[in-house]
Design an enzyme around this catalytic site. Sequence first.
Site, PDB file in Angstrom:
ATOM      1  N   GLY A 173     -67.152 -16.199  46.418  1.00 56.25           N
ATOM      2  CA  GLY A 173     -65.952 -17.032  46.490  1.00 56.25           C
ATOM      3  C   GLY A 173     -64.906 -16.651  45.450  1.00 56.25           C
ATOM      4  N   SER A 174     -65.345 -16.348  44.243  1.00 50.22           N
ATOM      5  CA  SER A 174     -64.383 -16.034  43.181  1.00 50.22           C
ATOM      6  C   SER A 174     -63.578 -14.789  43.538  1.00 50.22           C
ATOM      7  CB  SER A 174     -65.105 -15.808  41.850  1.00 50.22           C
ATOM      8  OG  SER A 174     -65.807 -16.971  41.476  1.00 50.22           O
TER       9      SER A 174
ATOM     10  N   ASN B 135     -64.990 -29.272  44.601  1.00 49.28           N
ATOM     11  CA  ASN B 135     -66.382 -29.036  44.219  1.00 49.28           C
ATOM     12  C   ASN B 135     -66.926 -30.084  43.254  1.00 49.28           C
ATOM     13  OD1 ASN B 135     -64.297 -27.355  42.854  1.00 49.28           O
ATOM     14  ND2 ASN B 135     -65.924 -27.042  41.366  1.00 49.28           N
TER      15      ASN B 135
ATOM     16  N   SER C 220     -68.272 -18.576  50.488  1.00 48.10           N
ATOM     17  CA  SER C 220     -69.309 -17.988  49.648  1.00 48.10           C
ATOM     18  C   SER C 220     -70.697 -18.347  50.168  1.00 48.10           C
ATOM     19  CB  SER C 220     -69.142 -18.502  48.217  1.00 48.10           C
ATOM     20  OG  SER C 220     -70.211 -18.046  47.420  1.00 48.10           O
TER      21      SER C 220
ATOM     22  N   HIS D 100     -73.735 -18.535  48.883  1.00 47.47           N
ATOM     23  CA  HIS D 100     -74.738 -19.338  48.175  1.00 47.47           C
ATOM     24  C   HIS D 100     -74.433 -20.825  48.158  1.00 47.47           C
ATOM     25  CE1 HIS D 100     -73.006 -20.092  44.023  1.00 47.47           C
ATOM     26  NE2 HIS D 100     -72.177 -19.156  44.430  1.00 47.47           N
TER      27      HIS D 100
ATOM     28  N   THR E  88     -69.958   0.606  48.896  1.00 48.00           N
ATOM     29  CA  THR E  88     -70.976   0.509  49.933  1.00 48.00           C
ATOM     30  C   THR E  88     -71.396  -0.953  50.078  1.00 48.00           C
ATOM     31  OG1 THR E  88     -71.680   2.721  49.357  1.00 48.00           O
ATOM     32  CG2 THR E  88     -73.205   1.428  50.690  1.00 48.00           C
TER      33      THR E  88
ATOM     34  N   CYS F 195     -69.345 -24.330  35.979  1.00 42.18           N
ATOM     35  CA  CYS F 195     -68.589 -23.436  35.102  1.00 42.18           C
ATOM     36  C   CYS F 195     -68.064 -24.162  33.877  1.00 42.18           C
ATOM     37  CB  CYS F 195     -67.421 -22.830  35.868  1.00 42.18           C
ATOM     38  SG  CYS F 195     -67.869 -22.395  37.541  1.00 42.18           S
TER      39      CYS F 195
HETATM   40  C1  LIG Z   1     -68.666 -22.021  43.901  1.00 45.45           C
HETATM   41  C2  LIG Z   1     -67.204 -22.061  44.148  1.00 45.45           C
HETATM   42  C3  LIG Z   1     -66.391 -20.915  43.983  1.00 45.45           C
HETATM   43  C4  LIG Z   1     -66.964 -19.625  43.451  1.00 45.45           C
HETATM   44  O1  LIG Z   1     -67.789 -18.979  44.373  1.00 45.45           O
HETATM   45  P1  LIG Z   1     -68.798 -17.828  43.833  1.00 45.45           P
HETATM   46  O2  LIG Z   1     -69.394 -17.272  45.079  1.00 45.45           O
HETATM   47  O3  LIG Z   1     -69.779 -18.515  42.960  1.00 45.45           O
HETATM   48  O4  LIG Z   1     -67.948 -16.836  43.108  1.00 45.45           O
HETATM   49  C5  LIG Z   1     -65.064 -21.008  44.270  1.00 45.45           C
HETATM   50  N1  LIG Z   1     -64.517 -22.160  44.703  1.00 45.45           N
HETATM   51  C6  LIG Z   1     -65.235 -23.278  44.883  1.00 45.45           C
HETATM   52  C7  LIG Z   1     -64.582 -24.508  45.389  1.00 45.45           C
HETATM   53  C8  LIG Z   1     -66.600 -23.258  44.603  1.00 45.45           C
HETATM   54  O5  LIG Z   1     -67.319 -24.385  44.762  1.00 45.45           O
END
Ligand SMILES: *Cc1c(COP(=O)(O)O)cnc(C)c1O
Length: 399
Positions: A73-74, A154, A202, A204, A240, A327
Site C-alpha cells: 500500500g505504501s 485505518n 495491499s 496483507h 522481477t 506506525c
Molecule cells: C496498511 C495501510 C497502508 C500501508 O500499506 P503497506 O502494504 O503496509 O505498505 C496504507 N494505507 C492504509 C490506509 C493502510 O491501512
Amino acid sequence: MEHAMIYADNAATTKTSAAARRAMLDAMERFWGNPSSLHSPGQQAKEALQTARDTVAKAIGAQPREIYFTSGGSEADNQAIVSAAKTGARKGKKHLITTAIEHHAVLHTMDQLSKEGFEVTLVPVDASGIVKVEDVAASIREDTALVSVMFANNEIGAIQPIAEIGAVCREKNVPFHVDAVQAVGHLPIDVSAQNIDMLSLSGHKFHGPRGAGALYVRRGAPLLTFIHGGAQEAGRRAGTENLPAILGMATALEDSCAHMEENAAHAAKLRDALIDGLSKIPHSALNGDRERRLPGNVNFCFEGIEGESLLLLLDDKGIAASSGSACTSGSLDPSHVLLAIGRPHEVAHGSLRLTLDQENTMEDVEAIIKATTEVVNYLRDMSPVWKALQRGERNYVIQ
Ligand SMILES: *Cc1c(COP(=O)(O)O)cnc(C)c1O
C-alpha cells in the site's frame, strides 16, 4: 512460545490465510520461472501473473491492464501521488488536496512534495471523522493536480463519501486517488461507479501476504515510471515480479470478495457488541462515526489513562490490540486522526483500537470487554489525573 492470543489488530495486519499460503507455496514449486523469459517455465509464470492481474482487476471493477503490482500500500500511495503531482506540475498545476486523517504513506508523501514546491491543502473532517464533499469541492482550484482521499480510515474506521467526491473531481477534471487499503476485500468497490482514477490496495490487509500490493490507474490517466529498469508492469515499475506474494494476494482477495457479505455481517455484529460493552465504562467515548464505519473497527478513548499502558496490560491478558495505527504506536505523539476529530491531546493519548474480522468470535468480544474494563479500572486507580478528575479538581473532557 505459542499461547492463545485473541487477535484484535486486523487493521495493522491480518494473518495470511491457509489458501493464500498454499498459493504461495504452489507458486514457488510450479511458477519459479521469470515471467519475462520466453521459455516454457517463464511463460507459465507469466500466465500465472496474468491470472492474478485479472483477479485483482475484477475485485474492484477495473481492467487487468489498469493494475500495476507494487510492494504494498505504501508504495502504491507514493507512486500515485508523486506521479500525479509531477504530471500536474508539467502543466503548471502544483496544488494537491488530501485530508487530515490519511495514512502516513499519503501524508508524508505530501509533506515531501510540499518541500519540493507543491502547495498542499488538508481538508478537515467532522467530529465523526468524515470528510464533507463540499469542503473538497471548495478547495479545488484551477491549478489542482490531484485529490487524494482514503476510502476508510485505518484508525477509526470512518468510511468516506468516495463516489460523491469522485463525481466532483470528474466534473472539475482533477485526478482522484483513493487509498483503499482498509476497504479492499472488506467493502464493495467499483472504480467506475465510484469515479476513482487511481486506487491503492495491499495484500496483507485482507489475509494475503505482506510485501504485495497494487495500484489501479484508469486507462489513459498518466502514470510515471517509479522504479527504472526492465519493462515489467508496462514499464512503470521495473524488477522481477514477486510472483508467490502476488499469487497469494490474488487468492486472498478472491476469497475475501467471495465471502464479503457474510464476513462483514459477522464482523459488524461483533463490533456492535464490543462497542455496547465498552460504552458501559464511565467516561469513555467511541471515536469515529457509529454507522459509517468499517465492519470490524472499534476505537475508544478512555479518560484519565495512557493508551500504551492499556495495551501492555491487555497483551498480558492475551489480547492483541493497538492504540491507533501501528506506525504511530511506539511514538508518544497522539494520533493525528484523533486530533483531527477534535479530541484534545490528553484524551487522544488514552485511545484503544480493536479491529475484528471473520476469525473472531463472540467469546473473544466478551473476553475483551471484561479485560478492558478491568485494566481501565486498574490504571485509573493509579492515575493522578483520574484522582484529580474524581475530586473535581479538573473537568472531565468525556462525560
Ligand atoms: C496498511 C495501510 C497502508 C500501508 O500499506 P503497506 O502494504 O503496509 O505498505 C496504507 N494505507 C492504509 C490506509 C493502510 O491501512
